[in-house]
Design a protein around this motif. Structure first.
Motif, short mmCIF file in Angstrom:
data_model
loop_
_atom_site.label_atom_id
_atom_site.label_comp_id
_atom_site.label_asym_id
_atom_site.label_seq_id
_atom_site.Cartn_x
_atom_site.Cartn_y
_atom_site.Cartn_z
N PRO A 342 38.41 58.01 37.06
CA PRO A 342 39.37 56.65 37.10
C PRO A 342 38.50 55.70 36.24
CG PRO A 342 37.70 57.12 39.13
CD PRO A 342 37.86 58.37 38.34
N THR A 343 39.22 54.91 35.62
CA THR A 343 38.51 53.50 35.07
C THR A 343 39.30 52.40 35.80
OG1 THR A 343 40.35 53.27 33.49
CG2 THR A 343 38.30 54.58 32.82
N TYR A 344 38.62 51.21 35.78
CA TYR A 344 39.07 50.13 36.63
C TYR A 344 39.36 48.62 35.72
CZ TYR A 344 36.95 53.49 40.16
OH TYR A 344 36.41 54.20 40.67
N SER A 345 40.24 47.95 36.33
CA SER A 345 40.40 46.52 35.75
C SER A 345 40.88 45.67 36.83
CB SER A 345 41.23 46.83 34.84
OG SER A 345 42.55 47.06 34.90
N ALA A 346 40.83 44.33 36.65
CA ALA A 346 41.02 43.47 37.65
C ALA A 346 41.90 42.21 37.09
CB ALA A 346 40.01 43.07 38.53
N HIS A 347 43.03 41.78 37.66
CA HIS A 347 43.68 40.95 36.92
C HIS A 347 43.99 39.63 37.98
CE1 HIS A 347 44.29 43.91 34.07
NE2 HIS A 347 44.29 44.79 35.06
N TRP A 348 43.75 38.40 37.31
CA TRP A 348 44.12 37.15 38.01
C TRP A 348 45.24 36.38 37.25
CZ3 TRP A 348 44.68 31.76 37.14
CH2 TRP A 348 44.35 30.96 38.35
N ILE A 349 46.20 36.15 37.91
CA ILE A 349 47.31 35.70 37.26
C ILE A 349 47.99 34.30 38.13
CG2 ILE A 349 49.97 36.17 36.87
CD1 ILE A 349 49.23 39.19 36.43
N ALA A 350 48.08 33.17 37.33
CA ALA A 350 48.27 32.14 37.89
C ALA A 350 49.71 31.95 38.23
CB ALA A 350 47.94 30.97 36.85
N HIS A 351 50.83 32.23 37.74
CA HIS A 351 52.16 32.09 38.23
C HIS A 351 52.57 33.11 39.36
CE1 HIS A 351 56.49 32.13 37.91
NE2 HIS A 351 56.32 30.91 37.50
N PRO A 352 52.87 32.20 40.54
CA PRO A 352 53.11 33.15 41.63
C PRO A 352 54.15 34.27 41.53
CG PRO A 352 52.91 31.09 42.25
CD PRO A 352 53.10 31.06 40.77
N GLY A 353 55.21 33.89 40.80
CA GLY A 353 56.47 34.86 40.52
C GLY A 353 55.73 36.11 39.82
N LEU A 354 55.09 35.85 38.73
CA LEU A 354 54.61 36.93 37.74
C LEU A 354 53.49 37.55 38.68
CD1 LEU A 354 54.46 38.34 35.10
CD2 LEU A 354 52.73 36.71 34.46
N ARG A 355 52.79 36.96 39.47
CA ARG A 355 51.87 37.70 39.98
C ARG A 355 52.29 38.62 41.17
NH1 ARG A 355 46.48 37.23 42.28
NH2 ARG A 355 46.30 37.85 44.09
N ASP A 356 53.34 38.20 42.02
CA ASP A 356 54.08 38.80 42.64
C ASP A 356 54.66 40.34 42.25
OD1 ASP A 356 53.15 37.37 44.81
OD2 ASP A 356 55.17 36.32 45.11
N ALA A 357 55.33 40.26 41.07
CA ALA A 357 55.93 41.24 40.24
C ALA A 357 54.85 42.12 39.74
CB ALA A 357 56.67 40.70 39.14
N VAL A 358 53.74 41.68 39.31
CA VAL A 358 52.68 42.53 38.69
C VAL A 358 51.97 43.17 39.94
CG1 VAL A 358 50.54 42.83 37.48
CG2 VAL A 358 52.35 41.21 36.68
N ALA A 359 51.80 42.56 41.22
CA ALA A 359 51.24 43.32 42.32
C ALA A 359 52.05 44.53 42.75
CB ALA A 359 51.06 42.13 43.27
N ASN A 360 53.46 44.40 42.60
CA ASN A 360 54.29 45.33 43.15
C ASN A 360 54.07 46.64 42.27
OD1 ASN A 360 55.14 43.92 45.46
ND2 ASN A 360 56.96 43.23 44.42
N TYR A 361 54.12 46.25 40.75
CA TYR A 361 54.15 47.28 39.89
C TYR A 361 52.83 48.06 40.12
CZ TYR A 361 53.04 49.44 35.33
OH TYR A 361 52.90 50.26 34.24
#
Length: 386
Positions: A342-361
């Motif tokens: 496995p490789t790992y990455s972490a992402h902080w997204i400012a816009h709540p709508g985009l953040r929720d969509a990416v989190a589900n994905y």
């Protein structure tokens, strides 16, 4: 006496930061986050306005003392990262958002796992989690203050991945293929651990690669000349052209890297009638050989496997290294002894709508990735113990 407040500073060039202070945080294990590597990328023009990798390195100071750092870049695109977010960008911009520019915490053009939130080596153990959290918080705060869409910490270590996840960052899993040294004494010792069919296949590939009248050389440090680097840059460009990619690394980068990293640069060459026809660039860590760039001119059967995989294994065994990381992608590496990791990455997204969509994905993607790695592991070429 109270301690001075922590202060985060963004730097427009790695040369603004004292090399010794940076490397006290970066450590000696992974050359891709060293001041030498990052300065070679910048001073050669490989990371900068030409390529859309604008340095914004972060340092966290307590008074005049550098406690932590992160190699970071402002990006106007998502190329050269190997953790793909083009789909996120396209979806956000279709919805009227502005995804670029963004911040990327990474080693440029290098799909190599390693530390990204760099902590001073002599920092007491009890302070390390709090300082790492402060650095991560500073990165997300900088993103907000600069009115950017997101911060992406790619190819980080598992501990950083877990701590960033606990701090609310979105987590993403990837897969690479690494070779692990099980205490082998020689290449034949490694082959003995493979199943009979896979062992014969590797031997056949090596036999064919070595039947073309090629001479192989492994060069380090001052043994690598300007002529070698000129030839290697030609191979690099030929490979980029075949893959329809972008030649981010300038011709000046390779000799500059060699000058600054010395014996940690390992160049494996194939020559025909005394003329180089192919090369594989590796960097040497404390326990790992990292395969980075490869290229060739002409058509040579199995030369890629010989130069990038098998000779890397031989080098690792000879030098007592624990593993070889041969770069991104490539399920074909499995039958040659490189297993999924496995490789790992972490992402902080400012816009709540985009953040929720990416989190589900990402939640769905992580589940699929774990299943995929289990399935890939069943393809192991190693003999199964009874």
């Amino acid at each position: 006496m109270t301690q001075p407040a922590l202060a985060l500073t963004l730097h427009a060039a790695i040369r603004e930061i004292d090399p010794a202070a940076w490397d006290l945080c970066a450590g000696d294990d992974n050359p891709f986050v060293s001041h030498a590597f990052l300065s070679a990328v910048e001073d050669s023009g490989s990371a900068g306005p030409r390529t859309g990798w604008m340095p914004r390195h972060a340092t966290l100071n307590e008074g005049a003392r550098l406690l932590a750092a992160a190699p970071m870049y402002a990006k106007s695109h998502s190329y050269g990262e190997y953790v793909f977010d083009h789909g996120w960008a396209a979806a956000f911009e279709r919805a009227g958002g502005r995804y670029y520019p963004k911040l990327q915490v990474a080693s440029p053009f290098s799909p190599v796992s390693g530390p990204r939130l760099l902590l001073r080596a002599d920092l007491p153990a009890e302070r390390r989690p709090a300082i790492r959290r402060a650095l991560a918080a500073g990165l997300s705060q900088s993103c907000s203050e600069l009115r950017l869409s997101s911060v992406h910490v790619t190819f980080c270590e598992a501990e950083e991945y877990e701590e960033l996840g606990a701090a609310g960052w979105l987590q993403r899993l990837g897969t690479q293929f690494h070779w692990e040294n099980a205490g082998y004494s020689c290449f034949e010792d490694f082959l003995a651990g493979l199943s009979s069919r896979k062992r014969k296949s590797v031997r056949r590939e090596r036999r064919d690669a070595n039947a073309c009248g090629l001479t192989y050389r492994t060069l380090r440090g001052t043994a690598i000349t300007a002529a070698h680097w000129k030839a290697f840059h030609r191979f690099y460009l030929a490979t980029v052209d075949r893959k329809w990619g972008s030649a981010y690394l300038s011709e000046r980068f390779f000799p500059l890297l060699s000058q600054r990293l010395g014996d940690r640069v390992v160049l494996m060459l194939a020559e025909h009638d005394g003329r180089p026809v192919a090369g594989a660039l590796n960097l040497l860590g404390a326990e790992t050989l990292y395969g980075r760039n490869w290229g060739c001119v002409g058509d040579w059967p199995f030369l890629h496997f010989e130069l990038c995989y098998y000779r890397a294994i031989e080098f690792a065994i000879e030098h007592g290294l624990r593993r070889v990381e041969a770069g991104a992608q490539g399920e074909h590496k499995i039958q040659r002894g490189y297993l999924p990791r496995p490789t790992y990455s972490a992402h902080w997204i400012a816009h709540p709508g985009l953040r929720d969509a990416v989190a589900n994905y990402l939640e769905e993607e992580r589940s699929a990735r774990l299943v995929e790695m289990e399935q890939l592991a069943t393809l192991s070429p190693y003999r199964q113990e009874a």
